[in-house]
Scaffold this motif. Structure first.
Motif, mmCIF file in Angstrom:
data_model
loop_
_atom_site.group_PDB
_atom_site.id
_atom_site.type_symbol
_atom_site.label_atom_id
_atom_site.label_comp_id
_atom_site.label_asym_id
_atom_site.label_seq_id
_atom_site.Cartn_x
_atom_site.Cartn_y
_atom_site.Cartn_z
ATOM 1 N N ASP A 70 -0.443 2.189 -6.268
ATOM 2 C CA ASP A 70 -2.159 2.570 -5.379
ATOM 3 C C ASP A 70 -3.214 1.037 -5.367
ATOM 4 O OD1 ASP A 70 -2.487 2.572 -8.525
ATOM 5 O OD2 ASP A 70 -2.025 4.552 -9.353
ATOM 6 N N ASP A 71 -4.060 2.210 -5.848
ATOM 7 C CA ASP A 71 -5.410 1.447 -5.715
ATOM 8 C C ASP A 71 -5.289 -0.023 -7.236
ATOM 9 O OD1 ASP A 71 -5.654 3.678 -4.049
ATOM 10 O OD2 ASP A 71 -7.880 3.115 -3.594
ATOM 11 N N GLN A 72 -5.008 1.198 -7.835
ATOM 12 C CA GLN A 72 -4.658 0.158 -9.086
ATOM 13 C C GLN A 72 -4.087 -0.401 -9.551
ATOM 14 O OE1 GLN A 72 -8.467 -0.324 -11.119
ATOM 15 N NE2 GLN A 72 -9.039 0.849 -9.716
ATOM 16 N N TRP A 78 -9.499 5.865 -10.057
ATOM 17 C CA TRP A 78 -10.215 5.079 -9.194
ATOM 18 C C TRP A 78 -9.454 4.867 -8.000
ATOM 19 C CZ3 TRP A 78 -14.941 1.178 -10.033
ATOM 20 C CH2 TRP A 78 -15.519 2.207 -11.149
ATOM 21 N N ALA A 79 -8.856 5.713 -7.812
ATOM 22 C CA ALA A 79 -7.689 5.319 -6.002
ATOM 23 C C ALA A 79 -7.511 6.976 -5.411
ATOM 24 C CB ALA A 79 -6.062 5.443 -6.934
ATOM 25 N N LEU A 80 -6.747 6.209 -3.959
ATOM 26 C CA LEU A 80 -7.387 6.971 -2.813
ATOM 27 C C LEU A 80 -5.775 8.166 -3.344
ATOM 28 C CD1 LEU A 80 -8.665 7.826 -0.444
ATOM 29 C CD2 LEU A 80 -7.255 6.555 1.138
ATOM 30 N N GLY A 136 1.015 7.483 -0.447
ATOM 31 C CA GLY A 136 -0.282 7.740 0.119
ATOM 32 C C GLY A 136 -1.099 8.426 1.774
ATOM 33 N N SER A 137 -2.393 7.891 1.012
ATOM 34 C CA SER A 137 -2.746 7.944 2.887
ATOM 35 C C SER A 137 -2.764 6.917 3.248
ATOM 36 C CB SER A 137 -4.483 7.969 2.394
ATOM 37 O OG SER A 137 -4.141 9.477 2.018
ATOM 38 N N ARG A 146 3.087 4.263 -7.536
ATOM 39 C CA ARG A 146 2.324 5.351 -6.954
ATOM 40 C C ARG A 146 3.182 6.328 -7.485
ATOM 41 N NH1 ARG A 146 -1.093 5.963 -2.788
ATOM 42 N NH2 ARG A 146 -1.474 3.439 -1.483
ATOM 43 N N GLY A 176 0.983 -1.030 -0.057
ATOM 44 C CA GLY A 176 -0.062 -0.048 0.212
ATOM 45 C C GLY A 176 0.477 1.275 0.557
ATOM 46 N N TYR A 177 1.791 1.240 0.044
ATOM 47 C CA TYR A 177 2.858 2.255 0.023
ATOM 48 C C TYR A 177 3.507 2.497 -1.132
ATOM 49 C CZ TYR A 177 2.700 3.345 5.458
ATOM 50 O OH TYR A 177 2.683 3.201 6.407
ATOM 51 N N PRO A 196 -9.052 2.670 2.910
ATOM 52 C CA PRO A 196 -9.966 2.540 1.287
ATOM 53 C C PRO A 196 -9.460 2.193 0.179
ATOM 54 C CG PRO A 196 -10.728 3.984 3.209
ATOM 55 C CD PRO A 196 -9.455 4.176 3.623
ATOM 56 N N VAL A 197 -9.923 1.364 0.135
ATOM 57 C CA VAL A 197 -9.175 1.325 -1.399
ATOM 58 C C VAL A 197 -10.254 1.046 -2.446
ATOM 59 C CG1 VAL A 197 -8.168 -0.708 -2.845
ATOM 60 C CG2 VAL A 197 -7.487 0.390 -0.659
ATOM 61 N N PHE A 198 -10.297 2.320 -3.461
ATOM 62 C CA PHE A 198 -11.627 1.854 -4.541
ATOM 63 C C PHE A 198 -10.962 0.599 -5.815
ATOM 64 C CE2 PHE A 198 -11.296 5.819 -3.653
ATOM 65 C CZ PHE A 198 -12.212 6.553 -3.927
ATOM 66 N N PRO A 199 -12.290 0.054 -6.232
ATOM 67 C CA PRO A 199 -12.082 -1.219 -6.582
ATOM 68 C C PRO A 199 -11.459 -1.457 -8.322
ATOM 69 C CG PRO A 199 -14.375 -0.329 -6.834
ATOM 70 C CD PRO A 199 -13.648 0.053 -5.855
ATOM 71 N N GLU A 200 -11.090 -1.933 -8.977
ATOM 72 C CA GLU A 200 -10.349 -1.769 -9.969
ATOM 73 C C GLU A 200 -11.357 -1.211 -10.731
ATOM 74 O OE1 GLU A 200 -8.499 -5.016 -13.983
ATOM 75 O OE2 GLU A 200 -9.153 -5.496 -12.020
ATOM 76 N N LYS A 201 -10.713 -0.046 -12.128
ATOM 77 C CA LYS A 201 -11.746 1.332 -12.733
ATOM 78 C C LYS A 201 -12.304 0.364 -14.170
ATOM 79 C CE LYS A 201 -11.381 5.508 -14.967
ATOM 80 N NZ LYS A 201 -11.165 6.859 -15.110
#
Lengths: 89, 361
Positions: A46-48, B90-92, B56-57, A52, A42-43, B75-80
């Protein structure tokens, strides 16, 4: 083996000591690193699952920022250093 | 009685404690790290969200008044999915607000940039995106206000009905759910976006709400500090009436009296392109009659040379309505013990302040 090391800045937030992992694609190398230090993903990503914006990799002397060469093979004796980009932050 | 004040700052979570003569600096949690949001739960749990520049956050939780912190999930967004019409990442980017449910232990809501609403039922150990709001077709018309991407900064939970939620997005207007977030509808008739072309000024989706607060004692009363005005609703955010406070209607923050829904406070500035106090004289406006009139409170605040701006989470009131505190972008902080009539300087050496939380003993 691949020698993986981390910026000190990262170690302010999370425990991650230098380690050796088996050669393989960049994805496979990172998977081994994240297996050892699960919160580290997570560091760096990113979410995808992308690097980062302000994180940079040095694969030997090749700098990687932005799109990751997921399938690039890191051969035995290579080095992966995980650092912050000088932008941002 | 308030015994601690937490300032969410660019360089850490600064804690002040009540002393013999007011509040004294105590310590800084996460020294050096930007704090984007913090919250205190009904059981005394603290949460602190960091917006690390490179990494990141992150979210941390403490159950012992900040003596020890544990990093928990974000919180994590799902795959876009592939959708060329969806310009939002779609990323925090950051957690912008945290609201613990007042009745359900462990339930915590988070508003994020981009404009996602997330819920945790285990105090932040895990999160799920509220898909119903994220999937409203109008989301693709939300736009950034201050940040590149839209952000959800206000979550009002009905104090007696946890299923009743009202949220606000900058910029995306006001949204309401009566079934714990399974369905949403846009509300906010009467909000006016001065910055839009004339025939689009009352479109519900174009409203840049800077901050929305529902009155704890009567949540039908909802106060809004909007980009170009102050608005108030007495029907649960369905319709709003525009107010005309002197000397300015521009600002970010709003605080609502815990027992008197017609009473609210604002910290105005010169409108959007300048963002400093009118005539560089800092003041707090207070209405006690539901927004019909406003009184400018200046006692104890600098009346010349001030550049202080208060961001949307930077003003708070306690459970009595007597103690208020705010922190500013120039690192100053003030406190009032008389309902905002007079103010005492708490510090002039803080980092830029993003928000403030008051903690009752």
């Amino acid at each position: 083996m691949i020698k993986v090391s981390f910026t000190e800045n990262l170690q302010r937030h999370i425990r991650c000591d230098a380690l050796d992992v088996a050669p393989g694609t960049l994805d496979a190398v990172l998977a081994q690193v994240f297996e050892r230090y699960p919160p580290l993903a997570g560091y760096l990503l990113d979410d995808q699952g992308e690097l980062r914006k302000h994180v940079m990799l040095a694969i030997d002397q090749q700098l990687v920022q932005g799109a990751m060469p997921h399938q690039q093979v890191l051969a035995a004796g290579s080095r992966l250093h995980i650092m912050q980009a000088l932008s941002g932050g | 009685m308030v015994d601690r004040i937490l300032f969410w700052t660019r360089k850490g979570l600064v804690e002040m404690r009540a002393g013999d003569h007011g509040f004294d600096y105590a310590q800084t949690h996460f020294l050096g790290e930007p704090v984007s949001a913090a919250a205190v739960g009904p059981d005394g749990t603290w949460w602190c969200a960091l917006a690390l520049g490179h990494f990141g956050s992150k979210l941390h939780r403490s159950t012992d008044l900040g003596a020890n912190w544990q990093e928990v999930a974000v919180p994590v967004f799902p795959e876009k999915p592939d959708d060329p019409d969806d310009k939002n990442p779609w990323a925090l980017e950051q957690i912008w607000c945290l609201e613990p449910d007042p009745q359900i232990p462990g339930r915590l809501w988070a508003g994020t940039i981009p404009g996602g609403l997330f819920r945790s039922d285990d105090g932040g150990d895990s999160w799920s995106l509220n898909q119903a709001l994220w999937n409203v077709p109008a989301r693709k018309n939300w736009f950034g206000g201050g940040f590149d991407n839209p952000g959800l900064h206000s979550i009002a939970i009905h104090p007696e009905d946890s299923d009743s939620l009202t949220v606000a997005i900058s910029s995306g207007g006001v949204w309401k759910s009566e079934d714990a977030g399974n369905h949403w509808r846009q509300v906010g008739k009467g909000l006016r976006a001065e910055y839009m072309p004339e025939d689009m000024q009352f479109d519900l989706v174009n409203q840049d709400v800077h901050r929305l607060m529902a009155a704890p004692s009567n949540p039908d009363w909802v106060w809004v500090q909007h980009h170009n005005g102050v608005f108030v609703s007495s029907d649960g955010a369905e319709t709003f009436r525009e107010c005309t406070p002197d000397p300015s209607a521009f600002g970010f923050a709003v605080a609502v009296h815990p027992k008197r829904p017609e009473t609210a406070w604002f910290v105005p500035g010169v409108k959007d392109q300048y963002r400093f106090p009118v005539d560089q004289a800092l003041l707090v406006t207070r209405s006690e009659d539901g927004g019909k009139t406003f009184q400018a409170q200046r006692q104890g605040l600098p009346q010349g040379g001030s550049f202080d701006l208060v961001y949307r989470h930077g003003l708070a009131v306690d459970r009595t309505g007597n103690t208020l505190a705010f922190g500013t972008t120039t690192g100053n902080a003030w406190c009032s013990r008389d309902g905002g009539t007079s103010w005492q300087l708490l510090s002039h050496t803080l980092p830029p302040v993003y928000g403030v939380s008051l903690i009752n003993a």
